[in-house]
Design a protein around this motif. Structure first.
Motif, PDB file in Angstrom:
ATOM      1  N   HIS A  99       0.719  -1.002   0.073  1.00 56.39           N
ATOM      2  CA  HIS A  99      -0.055  -0.036   0.120  1.00 56.39           C
ATOM      3  C   HIS A  99       0.820   1.292   0.228  1.00 56.39           C
ATOM      4  O   HIS A  99       0.651   2.163  -0.724  1.00 56.39           O
ATOM      5  CB  HIS A  99      -0.824  -0.131   1.114  1.00 56.39           C
ATOM      6  CG  HIS A  99      -1.647   1.177   1.472  1.00 56.39           C
ATOM      7  ND1 HIS A  99      -1.315   2.521   1.905  1.00 56.39           N
ATOM      8  CD2 HIS A  99      -2.990   1.893   1.192  1.00 56.39           C
ATOM      9  CE1 HIS A  99      -1.913   3.325   2.006  1.00 56.39           C
ATOM     10  NE2 HIS A  99      -3.141   3.115   1.309  1.00 56.39           N
ATOM     11  N   ASP A 100       1.893   1.321   0.866  1.00 60.27           N
ATOM     12  CA  ASP A 100       2.484   2.353   1.177  1.00 60.27           C
ATOM     13  C   ASP A 100       3.460   2.744  -0.158  1.00 60.27           C
ATOM     14  O   ASP A 100       3.689   3.713  -0.659  1.00 60.27           O
ATOM     15  CB  ASP A 100       3.605   2.525   2.224  1.00 60.27           C
ATOM     16  CG  ASP A 100       2.600   2.370   3.582  1.00 60.27           C
ATOM     17  OD1 ASP A 100       1.298   2.695   3.458  1.00 60.27           O
ATOM     18  OD2 ASP A 100       3.144   2.317   4.530  1.00 60.27           O
ATOM     19  N   ALA A 101       4.153   1.737  -0.546  1.00 62.09           N
ATOM     20  CA  ALA A 101       5.013   1.754  -1.691  1.00 62.09           C
ATOM     21  C   ALA A 101       4.194   2.286  -2.909  1.00 62.09           C
ATOM     22  O   ALA A 101       4.660   3.168  -3.834  1.00 62.09           O
ATOM     23  CB  ALA A 101       5.402   0.365  -2.333  1.00 62.09           C
ATOM     24  N   ILE A 102       2.961   2.031  -3.161  1.00 61.49           N
ATOM     25  CA  ILE A 102       1.961   2.512  -4.366  1.00 61.49           C
ATOM     26  C   ILE A 102       1.496   4.029  -3.885  1.00 61.49           C
ATOM     27  O   ILE A 102       1.775   4.840  -4.792  1.00 61.49           O
ATOM     28  CB  ILE A 102       1.000   1.785  -4.586  1.00 61.49           C
ATOM     29  CG1 ILE A 102       1.455   0.240  -4.902  1.00 61.49           C
ATOM     30  CG2 ILE A 102      -0.207   2.317  -5.513  1.00 61.49           C
ATOM     31  CD1 ILE A 102       0.384  -0.775  -4.997  1.00 61.49           C
ATOM     32  N   ALA A 103       1.189   4.173  -2.767  1.00 61.39           N
ATOM     33  CA  ALA A 103       0.650   5.384  -2.410  1.00 61.39           C
ATOM     34  C   ALA A 103       1.510   6.514  -2.346  1.00 61.39           C
ATOM     35  O   ALA A 103       1.160   7.753  -2.968  1.00 61.39           O
ATOM     36  CB  ALA A 103       0.129   5.376  -0.787  1.00 61.39           C
ATOM     37  N   LEU A 104       2.982   6.229  -2.140  1.00 57.22           N
ATOM     38  CA  LEU A 104       4.105   7.308  -2.126  1.00 57.22           C
ATOM     39  C   LEU A 104       5.049   7.216  -3.278  1.00 57.22           C
ATOM     40  O   LEU A 104       5.934   8.054  -3.351  1.00 57.22           O
ATOM     41  CB  LEU A 104       4.874   6.789  -0.925  1.00 57.22           C
ATOM     42  CG  LEU A 104       4.102   6.713   0.598  1.00 57.22           C
ATOM     43  CD1 LEU A 104       5.046   6.582   1.499  1.00 57.22           C
ATOM     44  CD2 LEU A 104       3.575   8.527   0.809  1.00 57.22           C
ATOM     45  N   HIS A 105       4.452   6.545  -4.408  1.00 55.83           N
ATOM     46  CA  HIS A 105       5.462   6.574  -5.360  1.00 55.83           C
ATOM     47  C   HIS A 105       5.579   7.851  -6.301  1.00 55.83           C
ATOM     48  O   HIS A 105       6.445   7.804  -6.939  1.00 55.83           O
ATOM     49  CB  HIS A 105       5.304   5.311  -6.469  1.00 55.83           C
ATOM     50  CG  HIS A 105       4.136   5.591  -7.488  1.00 55.83           C
ATOM     51  ND1 HIS A 105       2.912   5.366  -7.308  1.00 55.83           N
ATOM     52  CD2 HIS A 105       4.294   5.960  -8.637  1.00 55.83           C
ATOM     53  CE1 HIS A 105       2.119   5.482  -8.196  1.00 55.83           C
ATOM     54  NE2 HIS A 105       3.046   6.026  -9.156  1.00 55.83           N
ATOM     55  N   LEU A 106       4.756   8.750  -6.116  1.00 54.83           N
ATOM     56  CA  LEU A 106       4.771   9.955  -6.777  1.00 54.83           C
ATOM     57  C   LEU A 106       5.588  11.060  -5.687  1.00 54.83           C
ATOM     58  O   LEU A 106       5.959  11.976  -6.361  1.00 54.83           O
ATOM     59  CB  LEU A 106       3.394  10.575  -7.226  1.00 54.83           C
ATOM     60  CG  LEU A 106       2.663   9.751  -8.032  1.00 54.83           C
ATOM     61  CD1 LEU A 106       1.314  10.334  -8.186  1.00 54.83           C
ATOM     62  CD2 LEU A 106       3.275   9.548  -9.386  1.00 54.83           C
ATOM     63  N   GLU A 107       5.993  10.841  -4.533  1.00 53.58           N
ATOM     64  CA  GLU A 107       6.449  11.715  -3.719  1.00 53.58           C
ATOM     65  C   GLU A 107       7.862  11.785  -3.714  1.00 53.58           C
ATOM     66  O   GLU A 107       8.498  10.743  -3.962  1.00 53.58           O
ATOM     67  CB  GLU A 107       6.106  11.296  -2.069  1.00 53.58           C
ATOM     68  CG  GLU A 107       4.713  11.240  -2.042  1.00 53.58           C
ATOM     69  CD  GLU A 107       3.793  12.640  -2.013  1.00 53.58           C
ATOM     70  OE1 GLU A 107       4.717  13.708  -1.665  1.00 53.58           O
ATOM     71  OE2 GLU A 107       2.839  12.877  -2.577  1.00 53.58           O
ATOM     72  N   LEU A 108       8.321  13.001  -3.938  1.00 57.49           N
ATOM     73  CA  LEU A 108       9.915  13.007  -4.083  1.00 57.49           C
ATOM     74  C   LEU A 108      10.590  12.511  -3.161  1.00 57.49           C
ATOM     75  O   LEU A 108      11.966  12.191  -3.243  1.00 57.49           O
ATOM     76  CB  LEU A 108      10.189  14.602  -4.567  1.00 57.49           C
ATOM     77  CG  LEU A 108       9.384  15.129  -5.729  1.00 57.49           C
ATOM     78  CD1 LEU A 108       9.969  16.802  -5.927  1.00 57.49           C
ATOM     79  CD2 LEU A 108       9.805  14.290  -6.956  1.00 57.49           C
ATOM     80  N   THR A 109      10.194  12.640  -1.762  1.00 59.92           N
ATOM     81  CA  THR A 109      10.884  12.332  -0.552  1.00 59.92           C
ATOM     82  C   THR A 109      10.781  10.626  -0.460  1.00 59.92           C
ATOM     83  O   THR A 109      11.710  10.184   0.204  1.00 59.92           O
ATOM     84  CB  THR A 109      10.068  12.838   0.602  1.00 59.92           C
ATOM     85  OG1 THR A 109       8.805  12.386   0.639  1.00 59.92           O
ATOM     86  CG2 THR A 109      10.244  14.298   0.674  1.00 59.92           C
ATOM     87  N   SER A 110      10.233   9.919  -1.377  1.00 59.27           N
ATOM     88  CA  SER A 110      10.206   8.612  -1.257  1.00 59.27           C
ATOM     89  C   SER A 110      11.496   8.172  -1.668  1.00 59.27           C
ATOM     90  O   SER A 110      11.867   6.862  -1.263  1.00 59.27           O
ATOM     91  CB  SER A 110       9.234   7.786  -2.165  1.00 59.27           C
ATOM     92  OG  SER A 110       7.848   8.175  -1.879  1.00 59.27           O
ATOM     93  N   ALA A 111      12.366   8.824  -2.417  1.00 56.58           N
ATOM     94  CA  ALA A 111      13.675   8.408  -2.408  1.00 56.58           C
ATOM     95  C   ALA A 111      14.742   8.086  -1.236  1.00 56.58           C
ATOM     96  O   ALA A 111      15.658   7.231  -1.517  1.00 56.58           O
ATOM     97  CB  ALA A 111      14.737   9.212  -3.459  1.00 56.58           C
ATOM     98  N   THR A 112      14.237   8.675  -0.280  1.00 50.78           N
ATOM     99  CA  THR A 112      14.896   8.451   1.033  1.00 50.78           C
ATOM    100  C   THR A 112      13.983   7.901   2.161  1.00 50.78           C
ATOM    101  O   THR A 112      14.408   7.851   3.343  1.00 50.78           O
ATOM    102  CB  THR A 112      15.349  10.051   1.509  1.00 50.78           C
ATOM    103  OG1 THR A 112      14.359  10.783   1.657  1.00 50.78           O
ATOM    104  CG2 THR A 112      16.669  10.323   0.526  1.00 50.78           C
ATOM    105  N   ASP A 113      12.974   7.296   1.662  1.00 48.11           N
ATOM    106  CA  ASP A 113      12.188   6.357   2.583  1.00 48.11           C
ATOM    107  C   ASP A 113      13.081   5.302   3.349  1.00 48.11           C
ATOM    108  O   ASP A 113      13.900   4.750   2.663  1.00 48.11           O
ATOM    109  CB  ASP A 113      10.878   5.941   2.015  1.00 48.11           C
ATOM    110  CG  ASP A 113       9.804   5.391   2.840  1.00 48.11           C
ATOM    111  OD1 ASP A 113      10.186   4.238   3.409  1.00 48.11           O
ATOM    112  OD2 ASP A 113       8.933   6.075   3.170  1.00 48.11           O
TER     113      ASP A 113
END
Length: 194
Positions: A99-113
């Protein structure tokens, strides 16, 4: 190039192939391969099954069959994936991670999750949509991925899909990326021939 061969991974791929046009199926497969390779370059351990399921389903709600006009596609797709995994007996931790990987895939901050699976889906999708970080992969690997999963007009497809999403939901993440970050220009400038 192999995919995880678990029952849940196979079910996700079957849903992807049933619901999506071939150009979107290939994008989801490239997202997995690029994301996994970029994580491997960072020497990060990752749950390949979770990455594959999330990559396979991350754009599900861009399709007419799963579109919800009231919810941004990544939020709706994340919810659909989570519910589907739980219905198939997946553990709640895996379902939440996907869920989180899909929900956050557009967030620029996801590169550092801190969760490498979230990072992998984000990096893989961005690599395939705008060409970011492809220079961190060998040209042979990129060529092999493109040979195995051809783009077949993906640039035109994703440009139209993002344009539709931005117009239909002007407060969505895609609308912000299009309006404030020049997403469609980045898509057009991506180093792909399709």
């Amino acid at each position: 190039m192999q995919f995880p061969d678990s029952p849940l991974a196979r079910a996700a791929d079957e849903l992807l192939r049933a619901a999506c046009a071939p150009t979107l199926v290939a994008h989801c497969h490239r997202t997995y391969h690029f994301g996994m390779a970029l994580l491997e370059n960072q020497r990060r351990a990752v749950d390949a099954e979770a990455v594959f399921i999330a990559a396979a389903l991350h754009d599900l709600a861009l399709t007419s069959a799963y579109d919800d006009p009231t919810v941004p596609f990544q939020a709706h797709g994340a919810r659909l994936a989570q519910q589907g995994l739980l219905a198939r007996g997946a553990g709640p931790d895996l379902a939440e991670l996907v869920h989180d990987a899909i929900a956050l895939h557009l967030e620029l901050t996801s590169a550092t999750d801190p969760r490498p699976e979230v990072v992998a889906v984000h990096l893989g999708a961005v690599a395939d949509v705008v060409g970011a970080r492809l220079d961190q992969l060998t040209p042979r690997f990129v060529a092999d991925v493109l040979d195995d999963h051809p783009r077949h007009g993906f640039t035109a497809f994703v440009t139209a899909a993002f344009g539709h999403e931005a117009a239909a939901r002007p407060d969505s993440r895609i609308a912000v990326l299009v309006r404030d970050h020049g997403l469609l220009d980045l898509v057009a400038a991506a180093p792909f021939e399709d």
